[in-house]
Design a protein around this motif. Structure first.
Motif, short mmCIF file in Angstrom:
data_model
loop_
_atom_site.label_atom_id
_atom_site.label_comp_id
_atom_site.label_asym_id
_atom_site.label_seq_id
_atom_site.Cartn_x
_atom_site.Cartn_y
_atom_site.Cartn_z
N LYS A 145 48.17 -65.00 78.68
CA LYS A 145 48.39 -63.56 78.80
C LYS A 145 48.76 -63.18 80.23
O LYS A 145 49.65 -62.35 80.46
CB LYS A 145 47.13 -62.81 78.36
N ALA A 146 48.09 -63.77 81.21
CA ALA A 146 48.38 -63.47 82.61
C ALA A 146 49.81 -63.87 82.97
O ALA A 146 50.53 -63.13 83.66
CB ALA A 146 47.37 -64.16 83.52
N LEU A 147 50.23 -65.03 82.52
CA LEU A 147 51.59 -65.51 82.82
C LEU A 147 52.65 -64.66 82.15
O LEU A 147 53.67 -64.30 82.77
CB LEU A 147 51.73 -66.97 82.38
N ILE A 148 52.44 -64.30 80.90
CA ILE A 148 53.45 -63.55 80.15
C ILE A 148 53.53 -62.12 80.65
O ILE A 148 54.62 -61.51 80.67
CB ILE A 148 53.13 -63.60 78.64
N ARG A 149 52.40 -61.54 81.07
CA ARG A 149 52.46 -60.18 81.63
C ARG A 149 53.32 -60.14 82.89
O ARG A 149 54.05 -59.16 83.12
CB ARG A 149 51.04 -59.70 81.96
N LYS A 150 53.26 -61.19 83.68
CA LYS A 150 54.04 -61.22 84.91
C LYS A 150 55.50 -61.57 84.64
O LYS A 150 56.41 -61.02 85.27
CB LYS A 150 53.42 -62.24 85.86
N ASN A 151 55.74 -62.49 83.69
CA ASN A 151 57.11 -62.92 83.39
C ASN A 151 57.24 -63.15 81.89
O ASN A 151 56.99 -64.26 81.40
CB ASN A 151 57.45 -64.19 84.16
N PRO A 152 57.64 -62.14 81.11
CA PRO A 152 57.76 -62.30 79.64
C PRO A 152 58.78 -63.35 79.24
O PRO A 152 58.71 -63.90 78.14
CB PRO A 152 58.17 -60.90 79.17
N GLY A 153 59.73 -63.68 80.13
CA GLY A 153 60.74 -64.66 79.78
C GLY A 153 60.23 -66.08 79.68
O GLY A 153 60.95 -66.98 79.22
N LEU A 154 59.00 -66.32 80.10
CA LEU A 154 58.44 -67.68 80.03
C LEU A 154 58.34 -68.19 78.60
O LEU A 154 58.38 -69.40 78.36
CB LEU A 154 57.05 -67.71 80.67
#
Length: 615
Positions: A145-154
């Protein structure tokens, strides 16, 4: 104390000297004469002096990321070390984010994500994995969740094998909550399009294996309700005219019923899971229907859908696949279906290839060389044999399979020999020598034990017939001959004697049998069924006769004796039923209930709508 201080100094760093102005680092660059940007393959045995100095400089950061110790690492991420976020700190070309995410340190990753630029989160490590791939594989929901909030393109980035984080999570069996979250966060945007093509097929197959098509109960469900409740609510809303109050009452009642009668919920879940699985199959095949023939053939060949469906006995997948793509039956898949059904003893799949049409006959002749009887002569898998409870039923099922297969091939195939000059039945007998011996031993041991009990009952019943309760008068007439209880005693004793003698004869015939393979088809099981049924009748009627005799003797003084006697007499009879009835029912079903019933490949089935190409 010195040791503790030393440990504290090793784990805590505050504002280390920046790498670009570190005298030792600059000296190493001048001596080596090499560019600091030069990199070698991760598998290289020798690294440059420049890299050795850099790895030494970031060694403590590497250890902190491995341990998840943010306090020891945060000094590297001050303003005077701007490259610490992206710098490769290990010989495997991983930065601090990749090292921490690979080792499952969610808190460490969250602190890094807050400080890192959005593009830096796309850094790839060994295998092409990003930090989100690591979170997906490890099952770390908060990290993802932390990663996707910062960069949804991941969510759209793939590894070296072309797998998105969602597919990695499914392939490596991550937690259900994480898979749900990634499924909602992943889009169908280009260039990867994770929900179409062959990778989409891998995703759907593995989602099904993980059980996402069946109801899942989870008290911490992020959606706020279990799948079962959601589906039940959707099913209850088919009529738009129903009021919200009625819906609420129905939902409450359904939950109360599930609480009071748990078995209803289990039955509903099983049925709902089956319906979802069937619907999922049709949705996948419907999507595949839009592709050209080359792509479809490639997909069926690579995924081996019909192969696994036939091996596992999933009739719905086989019929649905042939419903959408009828030409598959004329390819290698057609003969493969019948071959796998025989090898894995899947009677539902085998029933699709009965001796009805020219197509069925062609499949039977093309399935195996020299004949499908030789294929049936091979031993099945141990998993299929373990389904039958005893050795005799295993042998019976094998003979049933062999005879059923003989009915769909030409009679001359019975005498057709293999390269070794043996017929199919020769191979059948050789391969099942141990199985036949085990079945023979089971039959003899069971018959010995049951015949001993039957003999004891017959002896007692015969003796009691001439020593009636109450005695006889001078004319030889029983004193209580006019009592109803006496007549019950006589009838039950006679029935016990006749039943026990019948049981003895059946078990004796089993013991004297020749135990050929064909005997296990009907003769021996039928005798065992009659013997067990007769033994049960003998035990039951013996207890009735004993109870009637006691009533005759004690009824004048103890009139309440009826109740306790009935209860006590029913106990051994009930115990016998509980212990032997499952075996008895299984033998009756296996002997008289045919498992080979003719089916049609392209039959009409459920889950059809107007978009169905063959609707």
């Amino acid at each position: 104390m010195a040791t503790n201080n030393q440990s504290t100094e090793q784990d805590t760093f505050i504002n280390p000297t920046p790498l670009d102005v570190d005298p030792l680092y600059q000296a190493a660059r001048r001596v080596s004469g090499e560019s600091a940007e030069r990199t070698l393959a991760p598998t290289a045995a020798i690294i440059s002096e420049d890299e050795r100095i850099r790895f030494k400089y970031y060694h403590q950061l590497h250890l902190a990321a491995l341990k998840g110790n943010w306090e020891a690492a945060k000094g590297y991420f001050q303003d005077n070390v701007p490259n610490a976020f992206t710098e490769e700190i290990s010989s495997t070309r991983m930065n601090a984010l990749l090292v921490a995410s690979c080792n499952g340190h969610t808190k460490f990753v969250e602190m890094l994500v807050k400080r890192m630029p959005e593009e830096a989160l796309q850094k790839r490590g060994p295998g092409g994995y990003t930090a989100l791939h690591h979170a997906a594989i490890g099952g770390h929901l908060k990290m993802a969740k932390a990663l996707i909030r910062k960069n949804p393109g991941l969510t759209q980035i793939t590894d070296n094998s072309g797998n998105t984080p969602l597919l990695c999570a499914v392939l490596l069996f991550s937690r259900h909550k994480l898979v749900r979250y990634l499924a909602l966060a992943t889009t169908i945007e280009k260039p990867e399009r994770p929900f179409s093509g062959c990778k989409a097929g891998d995703l759907m197959v593995n989602l099904t294996h993980m059980g996402f098509h069946v109801p899942v109960h989870d008290e911490d469900d992020p959606l706020g309700a279990s799948d079962q409740d959601l589906v039940a609510e959707k099913q209850s809303q088919t009529n738009e005219a129903k009021t919200q109050a009625y819906q609420g009452v129905k939902k409450v009642l359904w939950r109360r019923i599930k609480y009071l009668v748990p078995c209803i919920s289990k039955v509903g879940e099983k049925k709902l899971g089956h319906e979802r699985a069937c619907k999922l199959v049709h949705l996948c095949l419907k999507a595949l229907f839009n592709y050209n023939e080359r792509v479809r053939v490639k997909y069926f060949n690579e995924q081996e859908i019909l192969h696994y469906a036939a091996c596992c006995g999933v009739l719905e997948i086989v019929t649905a696949s042939l419903h959408y793509f009828p030409d598959l039956i004329f390819s290698k898949h057609g003969s493969m279906i019948l071959k796998n059904a025989i090898q894995w003893r899947q009677e539902k799949i085998f029933n699709l290839a009965c001796k009805n049409t020219a197509l069925d006959k062609m499949l039977a002749t093309q399935c195996y060389k020299p004949s499908i009887s030789h294929l049936a002569a091979q031993l099945p898998t141990n998993r299929q044999l373990s389904v039958d409870s005893c050795a005799a039923l295993q042998m019976q099922r094998e003979v049933q399979w062999y005879k059923a297969i003989e009915t769909i091939q030409h009679p001359r195939m019975k005498q057709l020999t293999s390269a070794k000059g043996k017929t199919a039945f020769d191979f059948f007998s050789e391969n099942r020598k141990q199985m036949r011996e085990n079945a023979e031993k089971w039959m003899k041991d069971t018959s010995d034990s049951c015949m001993l009990v039957s003999t004891l009952i017959a002896t007692v019943a015969f003796a009691v017939a001439f020593t009636v309760p109450g005695g006889i008068n001078d004319q030889g007439i029983p004193i209580f001959v006019n009592k109803t209880s006496f007549r019950i005693f006589v009838y039950s004793d006679a029935l016990a004697l006749f039943s026990s003698v019948t049981s003895i004869l059946m078990f004796l015939s089993i013991l004297t049998s020749s135990y050929k393979e064909e005997d296990f088809h009907r003769a021996l099981p039928e005798r065992m069924i009659i013997g067990l049924a007769s033994l049960f009748v003998a035990i039951a009627t013996m207890m009735v006769a004993f109870g009637a005799a006691l009533v005759i003797i004690l009824s004048e003084r103890l009139k309440w004796v009826w109740g306790p006697l009935i209860f006590l007499a029913s106990f051994p009879v009930t115990l016998f039923i509980m212990l032997q009835l499952p075996l008895f029912i299984e033998m009756v079903q296996s002997t008289y209930g045919s498992i080979f019933q003719r089916e049609k490949i392209w039959k009409r089935s459920g889950h059809r709508d107007a978009t169905d190409p063959l609707y």
